[in-house]
Design a protein around this motif. Structure first.
Motif, PDB file in Angstrom:
ATOM      1  N   GLY A 420      48.537  52.465  48.511  1.00  0.00           N
ATOM      2  CA  GLY A 420      47.516  52.281  47.487  1.00  0.00           C
ATOM      3  C   GLY A 420      48.030  52.358  46.075  1.00  0.00           C
ATOM      4  N   MET A 421      49.351  52.277  45.902  1.00  0.00           N
ATOM      5  CA  MET A 421      49.944  52.371  44.575  1.00  0.00           C
ATOM      6  C   MET A 421      49.877  51.041  43.839  1.00  0.00           C
ATOM      7  SD  MET A 421      53.174  54.594  45.937  1.00  0.00           S
ATOM      8  CE  MET A 421      54.107  54.517  44.431  1.00  0.00           C
ATOM      9  N   ILE A 422      49.838  49.937  44.576  1.00  0.00           N
ATOM     10  CA  ILE A 422      49.605  48.618  44.000  1.00  0.00           C
ATOM     11  C   ILE A 422      48.586  47.911  44.886  1.00  0.00           C
ATOM     12  CG2 ILE A 422      51.896  48.420  42.936  1.00  0.00           C
ATOM     13  CD1 ILE A 422      52.760  46.633  45.266  1.00  0.00           C
ATOM     14  N   ASP A 423      47.888  46.931  44.331  1.00  0.00           N
ATOM     15  CA  ASP A 423      46.913  46.211  45.145  1.00  0.00           C
ATOM     16  C   ASP A 423      47.260  44.733  45.289  1.00  0.00           C
ATOM     17  OD1 ASP A 423      46.313  45.258  42.649  1.00  0.00           O
ATOM     18  OD2 ASP A 423      44.327  46.182  42.534  1.00  0.00           O
ATOM     19  N   SER A 424      48.466  44.359  44.874  1.00  0.00           N
ATOM     20  CA  SER A 424      48.905  42.980  44.997  1.00  0.00           C
ATOM     21  C   SER A 424      50.429  42.949  44.929  1.00  0.00           C
ATOM     22  CB  SER A 424      48.305  42.119  43.886  1.00  0.00           C
ATOM     23  OG  SER A 424      48.715  42.600  42.625  1.00  0.00           O
ATOM     24  N   PHE A 425      50.991  41.770  45.132  1.00  0.00           N
ATOM     25  CA  PHE A 425      52.438  41.609  45.102  1.00  0.00           C
ATOM     26  C   PHE A 425      52.836  40.611  44.016  1.00  0.00           C
ATOM     27  CE2 PHE A 425      51.287  42.456  49.602  1.00  0.00           C
ATOM     28  CZ  PHE A 425      51.886  43.699  49.722  1.00  0.00           C
ATOM     29  N   PRO A 426      54.079  40.668  43.533  1.00  0.00           N
ATOM     30  CA  PRO A 426      54.504  39.709  42.496  1.00  0.00           C
ATOM     31  C   PRO A 426      54.372  38.255  42.931  1.00  0.00           C
ATOM     32  CG  PRO A 426      56.045  41.537  42.620  1.00  0.00           C
ATOM     33  CD  PRO A 426      55.084  41.707  43.770  1.00  0.00           C
ATOM     34  N   SER A 427      54.637  37.957  44.196  1.00  0.00           N
ATOM     35  CA  SER A 427      54.531  36.581  44.677  1.00  0.00           C
ATOM     36  C   SER A 427      53.078  36.195  44.877  1.00  0.00           C
ATOM     37  CB  SER A 427      55.282  36.419  45.991  1.00  0.00           C
ATOM     38  OG  SER A 427      55.014  35.145  46.564  1.00  0.00           O
ATOM     39  N   GLU A 428      52.742  34.982  44.496  1.00  0.00           N
ATOM     40  CA  GLU A 428      51.371  34.509  44.695  1.00  0.00           C
ATOM     41  C   GLU A 428      51.035  34.397  46.178  1.00  0.00           C
ATOM     42  OE1 GLU A 428      50.877  30.575  43.115  1.00  0.00           O
ATOM     43  OE2 GLU A 428      52.926  29.991  43.630  1.00  0.00           O
ATOM     44  N   PHE A 429      52.057  34.316  47.049  1.00  0.00           N
ATOM     45  CA  PHE A 429      51.849  34.243  48.487  1.00  0.00           C
ATOM     46  C   PHE A 429      52.170  35.582  49.159  1.00  0.00           C
ATOM     47  CE2 PHE A 429      53.419  29.768  47.541  1.00  0.00           C
ATOM     48  CZ  PHE A 429      52.141  29.282  47.313  1.00  0.00           C
ATOM     49  N   GLY A 430      52.237  36.650  48.362  1.00  0.00           N
ATOM     50  CA  GLY A 430      52.699  37.945  48.856  1.00  0.00           C
ATOM     51  C   GLY A 430      51.916  38.483  50.029  1.00  0.00           C
TER      52      GLY A 430
END
Length: 465
Positions: A420-430
Motif C-alpha cells: 500500500g505504499m504506492i497505488d500505481s507503477f511507472p509503466s502505463e501497462f504496469g
C-alpha cells in the motif's frame, strides 16, 4: 540482496511516489523522450539523493539535509528548502515533517531560519538567507494542499506565518525589492533569489497582493541587468537594483558580478513562472538564456561566464547543465531541450562536491520530466491516466517501470504496491505486467513468482509475453 526486498523488510522501505503530472499549462510539457523511463529514473535518483543528503546525525531526533564533505556536512537553510520541496513532491510526509521541525529549531527572532548550522547542531551563520526561507514557505503551502493541515503540523498556519515574516523582513519597503535576507535591498541583492511563481502563490494564499509587486520588481531588475549582458540573459551572483556591480566589504571588495554558482539558478526559478502562469516576461528571459547556450552546446557548458558570455569557468558540472536545461521548457525547440535533459541525466557530481549541483539536478529533473506541477492550483494524482488494454506484444510481463525488461527494480515496485505504499507503477501497462501468473489479480502469488525468477528457481512466468 534479494532478501532485503522481502515483505519483512518493509520498515526501512521508502513510500516515495511522484505526481505523474501531465506537464504544464504553458510551454513544453516535458523534455523526457520516454516518460516511463524518466519516472523510474526519478525514483532511483531520489533514493540515491536521500542516501547521500538526508541524515539524523546532529538533528536532535529529526532529520536534516547535509551538505558535502567539502563543507563539513553542515546544513544550510537553502538545502532545507530544497529538501522540503523534494519531500512534498515525492509524497514523503514523515520526512517532510522531520525536516521542517529541524529547521524550525533554528528560527531566530524574525521567524526565519538562521542560514547555517554545523554538523553538531550549533548555529554557524546567523541571519536569514531569503532563498531557503521562501522555498520552505512554498513547500509548506504545497504540504497543506497535498496532505491537509489537520495533522501534527498545521501546514496552512505555519506557511502563512512564514510568508508574512518573509514580507516583513525580506522585502524592501516602498520599492518591493527582494532583499537577500534581513539586510540589503536596492544596494545589494541576489537576483537568483527571485522566485516570481512563488510570489503569485503567496499573493493568493495570504491575500497580500503586494507580493505581485515583488514579482513585478524582480522582472524590472532583470531588465536593468539586461542593459549590461548583451542580450545573453545572464545575470550576476550579486548586484544593485539598477543592475550595476556591487562590491561588499564582507567579500573584501571582490566582485560577484558574473554568472557563477548563485546566478546559475536563475533560469529554473524564472522558467517556472512561465510553465505555471504563462508570464511572458519569463519566457522572454528564458528564450535569451536558451539562445545563448544553444551556441555552446550541452556538452560544452562550463561553470562560469561573464554577463556578456565570455567563458570564465572550466568545469562541466551538474549545477550549470541542469539549470540551463530548464530554460528550454519555455521555447519551441523540443529537440535541443531533449538533448539538454539527456545531458542532465548523464552529468552527476561526485564527492566531495556533490551537494549543491546534485540537489539542483534532482529538482530540475522533476521539473523537466513534467513532474513539478503547481501543487497550489493542481489536484495531483499518483495514478497514471488509464490506457486501453494493450495487445500482448506491447509490454513485457513483470516489467513495472517500462524499461522493457524484468529485474529487481520491478520486484521492488511490486513489494511497495502490495504494502500500500504506492497505488500505481511507472509503466502505463504496469498493472497488467504485474499480474505475472495471469489470474487477473495482483497478489502475493505474483510476488512469489517474481522472487523465484530473480533467484533462478524458475526461468519464466506462468503468463507469457
Amino acid at each position: 540482496m534479494l532478501t532485503s526486498l522481502s515483505l519483512a523488510g518493509v520498515s526501512s522501505a521508502s513510500s516515495a511516489s511522484i505526481p505523474f503530472s501531465n506537464g504544464y499549462p504553458y510551454g513544453i510539457k516535458s523534455l523526457a523522450t520516454n516518460p516511463n523511463e524518466a519516472n523510474a529514473m526519478l525514483l532511483r535518483e531520489w533514493e540515491d539523493w536521500k542516501s547521500s543528503r538526508i541524515t539524523s546525525s546532529g538533528a536532535s531526533g529529526y532529520r536534516r539535509v547535509q551538505t558535502a564533505s567539502s563543507q563539513d556536512y553542515t546544513t544550510c537553510s537553502e538545502g532545507m528548502g530544497y529538501g522540503m520541496l523534494l519531500a512534498v513532491y515525492f509524497n514523503e510526509r514523515d520526512l517532510f515533517d522531520d525536516l521542517y521541525r529541524y529547521a524550525k529549531k533554528y528560527f531566530n527572532n524574525t521567524g526565519l531560519m538562521d542560514w547555517s548550522i554545523d554538523a553538531n547542531g550549533k548555529v554557524a551563520g546567523t541571519g536569514a538567507a531569503t532563498d531557503g526561507d521562501e522555498d520552505m514557505a512554498t513547500a509548506l503551502v504545497f504540504a497543506h494542499k497535498r496532505w491537509g493541515s489537520n495533522g501534527a503540523i498545521n501546514y496552512e498556519q505555519e506557511a502563512k506565518n512564514y510568508i508574512n515574516n518573509l514580507f516583513r523582513y525580506c522585502v524592501e519597503p516602498g520599492t518591493y525589492v527582494l532583499k537577500p535576507g534581513n539586510w540589503g535591498g536596492s544596494d545589494a541583492l541576489n537576483p537568483c533569489y527571485f522566485a516570481p511563481a512563488w510570489y503569485r502563490i503567496y499573493a493568493d494564499f495570504t491575500g497580500n497582493r503586494d507580493w505581485l509587486k515583488v514579482a513585478d520588481k524582480s522582472y524590472e531588475i532583470l531588465d536593468q541587468i539586461g542593459k549590461f549582458n548583451n542580450n545573453t540573459g545572464l545575470v550576476p551572483d550579486w548586484c544593485k537594483a539598477d543592475g550595476t556591480e556591487q562590491r561588499l566589504a564582507v567579500w573584501n571588495g571582490t566582485s560577484k558580478y558574473e554568472y557563477s554558482y548563485d546566478a546559475a539558478r536563475m533560469p529554473w526559478r524564472i522558467a517556472l513562472d512561465y510553465s505555471w502562469y504563462g508570464t511572458e516576461k519569463a519566457k522572454a528571459y528564458c528564450d535569451k538564456v536558451s539562445d545563448f547556450f544553444k551556441t555552446i552546446g550541452p556538452e560544452n557548458i562550463v561553470d562560469g561566464y561573464s554577463l556578456t558570455g565570455q567563458k570564465l569557468g572550466q568545469y562541466h558540472n551538474a549545477t550549470f547543465v541542469c539549470t540551463t536545461a530548464t530554460s528550454y521548457l519555455t521555447g519551441e525547440d523540443l529537440s535541443f531541450g531533449q538533448r539538454m535533459f539527456d545531458e542532465t541525466v548523464n552529468v552527476k557530481d561526485t564527492a566531495p562536491h556533490d551537494y549543491y549541483g546534485n540537489t539542483l539536478r534532482m529538482l530540475t529533473l522533476l521539473y523537466m520530466s513534467g513532474n513539478f506541477p503547481n501543487l497550489y492550483n493542481t489536484s495531483v494524482s499518483n495514478t497514471p491516466v488509464p490506457t486501453p488494454t494493450p495487445t500482448s506484444d506491447k509490454y513485457v510481463v513483470g516489467d513495472l517501470n517500462g524499461d522493457n525488461e524484468f529485474d529487481s527494480i520491478d520486484f521492488g515496485f511490486l513489494r511497495m504496491y502490495l504494502l500500500g505504499m504506492i497505488d500505481s507503477f511507472p509503466s502505463e501497462f504496469g498493472k497488467l505486467a504485474a499480474d505475472v501468473d495471469g489470474n487477473g489479480e495482483i497478489d502475493s502469488m505474483d510476488f512469489a513468482y517474481m522472487r523465484q525468477v530473480l533467484i533462478g528457481m524458475k526461468s519464466e512466468f506462468p503468463k507469457k509475453n
